[in-house]
Design a protein around this motif. Sequence first.
Motif, PDB file in Angstrom:
ATOM      1  N   THR A 294       0.831  -1.202   0.000  1.00 35.28           N
ATOM      2  CA  THR A 294       0.000   0.000   0.000  1.00 35.28           C
ATOM      3  C   THR A 294       0.865   1.250   0.000  1.00 35.28           C
ATOM      4  OG1 THR A 294      -1.774  -1.130   1.204  1.00 35.28           O
ATOM      5  CG2 THR A 294      -1.781   1.278   1.250  1.00 35.28           C
ATOM      6  N   VAL A 295       0.565   2.155  -0.912  1.00 39.43           N
ATOM      7  CA  VAL A 295       1.192   3.474  -0.938  1.00 39.43           C
ATOM      8  C   VAL A 295       0.094   4.478  -0.581  1.00 39.43           C
ATOM      9  CG1 VAL A 295       2.338   5.220  -2.353  1.00 39.43           C
ATOM     10  CG2 VAL A 295       2.891   2.790  -2.668  1.00 39.43           C
ATOM     11  N   ALA A 333     -10.328  16.795   3.039  1.00 39.09           N
ATOM     12  CA  ALA A 333      -9.117  16.059   2.674  1.00 39.09           C
ATOM     13  C   ALA A 333      -9.328  14.587   2.988  1.00 39.09           C
ATOM     14  CB  ALA A 333      -7.912  16.604   3.445  1.00 39.09           C
ATOM     15  N   GLY A 334      -8.370  13.786   2.546  1.00 36.76           N
ATOM     16  CA  GLY A 334      -8.479  12.364   2.811  1.00 36.76           C
ATOM     17  C   GLY A 334      -7.177  11.648   2.507  1.00 36.76           C
ATOM     18  N   LEU A 335      -7.221  10.336   2.630  1.00 32.90           N
ATOM     19  CA  LEU A 335      -6.061   9.495   2.394  1.00 32.90           C
ATOM     20  C   LEU A 335      -6.418   8.471   1.328  1.00 32.90           C
ATOM     21  CD1 LEU A 335      -3.175   9.028   3.607  1.00 32.90           C
ATOM     22  CD2 LEU A 335      -4.212   7.178   4.934  1.00 32.90           C
ATOM     23  N   VAL A 336      -5.694   8.501   0.230  1.00 32.42           N
ATOM     24  CA  VAL A 336      -5.895   7.528  -0.840  1.00 32.42           C
ATOM     25  C   VAL A 336      -4.876   6.413  -0.664  1.00 32.42           C
ATOM     26  CG1 VAL A 336      -5.834   7.118  -3.324  1.00 32.42           C
ATOM     27  CG2 VAL A 336      -6.806   9.230  -2.439  1.00 32.42           C
ATOM     28  N   GLN A 337      -5.347   5.184  -0.571  1.00 31.67           N
ATOM     29  CA  GLN A 337      -4.464   4.028  -0.425  1.00 31.67           C
ATOM     30  C   GLN A 337      -4.408   3.304  -1.765  1.00 31.67           C
ATOM     31  OE1 GLN A 337      -6.596   2.225   2.891  1.00 31.67           O
ATOM     32  NE2 GLN A 337      -4.957   2.847   4.279  1.00 31.67           N
ATOM     33  N   LEU A 338      -3.246   3.329  -2.371  1.00 30.18           N
ATOM     34  CA  LEU A 338      -3.026   2.690  -3.671  1.00 30.18           C
ATOM     35  C   LEU A 338      -2.384   1.331  -3.443  1.00 30.18           C
ATOM     36  CD1 LEU A 338      -1.486   5.761  -5.533  1.00 30.18           C
ATOM     37  CD2 LEU A 338      -3.895   5.076  -5.472  1.00 30.18           C
ATOM     38  N   MET A 339      -3.061   0.249  -3.881  1.00 32.08           N
ATOM     39  CA  MET A 339      -2.508  -1.089  -3.748  1.00 32.08           C
ATOM     40  C   MET A 339      -1.798  -1.477  -5.047  1.00 32.08           C
ATOM     41  SD  MET A 339      -4.494  -0.769  -1.153  1.00 32.08           S
ATOM     42  CE  MET A 339      -6.244  -0.887  -1.503  1.00 32.08           C
ATOM     43  N   VAL A 340      -0.522  -1.811  -4.916  1.00 33.26           N
ATOM     44  CA  VAL A 340       0.295  -2.113  -6.091  1.00 33.26           C
ATOM     45  C   VAL A 340       1.173  -3.330  -5.821  1.00 33.26           C
ATOM     46  CG1 VAL A 340       0.346   0.313  -6.797  1.00 33.26           C
ATOM     47  CG2 VAL A 340       2.176  -0.590  -5.353  1.00 33.26           C
ATOM     48  N   GLY A 356       5.074  16.241  -6.215  1.00 29.56           N
ATOM     49  CA  GLY A 356       4.535  17.076  -5.149  1.00 29.56           C
ATOM     50  C   GLY A 356       3.512  16.426  -4.231  1.00 29.56           C
ATOM     51  N   TRP A 357       3.291  15.130  -4.362  1.00 27.94           N
ATOM     52  CA  TRP A 357       2.333  14.464  -3.497  1.00 27.94           C
ATOM     53  C   TRP A 357       2.955  14.197  -2.123  1.00 27.94           C
ATOM     54  CZ3 TRP A 357      -2.502  14.468  -5.045  1.00 27.94           C
ATOM     55  CH2 TRP A 357      -2.784  14.470  -6.408  1.00 27.94           C
ATOM     56  N   ALA A 358       2.138  14.344  -1.085  1.00 27.52           N
ATOM     57  CA  ALA A 358       2.580  14.038   0.282  1.00 27.52           C
ATOM     58  C   ALA A 358       2.208  12.589   0.599  1.00 27.52           C
ATOM     59  CB  ALA A 358       1.919  14.984   1.279  1.00 27.52           C
ATOM     60  N   LEU A 359       3.207  11.795   0.931  1.00 26.12           N
ATOM     61  CA  LEU A 359       2.983  10.382   1.234  1.00 26.12           C
ATOM     62  C   LEU A 359       2.963  10.182   2.737  1.00 26.12           C
ATOM     63  CD1 LEU A 359       5.330   8.648  -1.383  1.00 26.12           C
ATOM     64  CD2 LEU A 359       3.031   9.575  -1.686  1.00 26.12           C
ATOM     65  N   ARG A 360       2.207   9.191   3.154  1.00 24.75           N
ATOM     66  CA  ARG A 360       2.148   8.840   4.567  1.00 24.75           C
ATOM     67  C   ARG A 360       2.666   7.429   4.755  1.00 24.75           C
ATOM     68  NH1 ARG A 360      -3.269   9.545   8.071  1.00 24.75           N
ATOM     69  NH2 ARG A 360      -2.651  11.731   7.843  1.00 24.75           N
ATOM     70  N   GLN A 361       3.461   7.216   5.794  1.00 25.22           N
ATOM     71  CA  GLN A 361       3.967   5.891   6.090  1.00 25.22           C
ATOM     72  C   GLN A 361       2.839   5.027   6.631  1.00 25.22           C
ATOM     73  OE1 GLN A 361       7.059   4.788   5.426  1.00 25.22           O
ATOM     74  NE2 GLN A 361       7.453   6.824   4.535  1.00 25.22           N
ATOM     75  N   GLN A 362       2.801   3.746   6.193  1.00 23.51           N
ATOM     76  CA  GLN A 362       1.760   2.816   6.646  1.00 23.51           C
ATOM     77  C   GLN A 362       2.291   1.964   7.805  1.00 23.51           C
ATOM     78  OE1 GLN A 362      -1.707   2.317   5.073  1.00 23.51           O
ATOM     79  NE2 GLN A 362      -0.965   4.421   5.103  1.00 23.51           N
TER      80      GLN A 362
END
Length: 362
Positions: A294-295, A333-340, A356-362
């Motif tokens: 997950t990103v 706002a929200g958090l998009v979880q991309l499964m790859v 420029g995207w801000a990523l959050r550690q899972q």
Amino acid sequence: MRTAVVIGTGLIGTSAALALAARGIAVHLADRDQGQVRTAAALGAGTEEAHQGRADLAIIAVPPAHVAAALADAIGRDLARAYVDVASVKGGPRRELDALGVDTKTYIGTHPMAGKEQSGPLAASADLFEGRPWVLTPTRETDHEVLNLALELVALCRAVPVVMDADAHDRAVALVSHTPQLVSSMVAARLEEADETAVRLCGQGIRDVTRIAASDPRMWVEILSANPGPVADVLTGIAADLEETVQALRGLQSADEAKRRGGAAGIEDVLRRGNAGRVRVPGKHGAAPTVYETVAVLISDQPGELARIFADAGRAGVNIEDVRIEHATGQQAGLVQLMVEPRAVTGLKAELRERGWALRQQ
């Protein structure tokens, strides 16, 4: 197949009609509610005009309690060369037809494993069945031409045919469809009188569990009324698990160390059994489940933001296998979880950060 009559213009009937019409089949629509027929026709699902002569296929898309009567009427009028129903229960309608003395050589029970929380023709779509299992329940009496027409219907709707015994189907859907609906509704019911502060803490977990609780209660009463025994059997097993889980939780409350250890072991057991069951759920395209990484990306609630993320992932040469969105409470706002795929994570993160995207550690 050149012509089809669809009796019942709800979600499933209209979706099937849309799929057939899009592939050049002349579809004639019928329903007790003429307003629904007009709506389905306006969507491009077919025509309101009655079919003259004998159609190739009649699709009975009415609630389970009315399937046998609708089939008996259609067969009695010699409406088509072959008849299918798309109800979510199969054993009951077959037995009702036998009790009515209807010749069922031209009939085959079917069930497309697809749906939505919404009902009615406005919720329908031509791609509703694409890639989804579509159960067929032929018997020894089923005519080969009828089976072939049913298989053609499944192919035209781009679904995947699965042949099953009718009663085995009913036991299966009790486990994978009907019981989850009730359990989802029971969890959601706990929220009805909950304190507003608690409700404001709702996150993705409760949204996932209660999503199907938004379904039409009247529709589900009809479905469950047609399959009560198998559903009750599954719920009996769940009730036993619940009782054991309650006792394990009480053990965790105890001042006795042995009881706490027993409680922890009981909770771990049910969670591990849940893990084992979850991995049996088919993955993408019905293949074995795949473990994705997950990103997580912080996103503002603005038009075009999701499209921009997907476009940037595409530039990185990464296929998004699945996506979830968790909305922030009280914020735009929200958090998009991309499964790859795991091997794609490093490249995707680098591309997203560069843009420029801000990523959050899972």
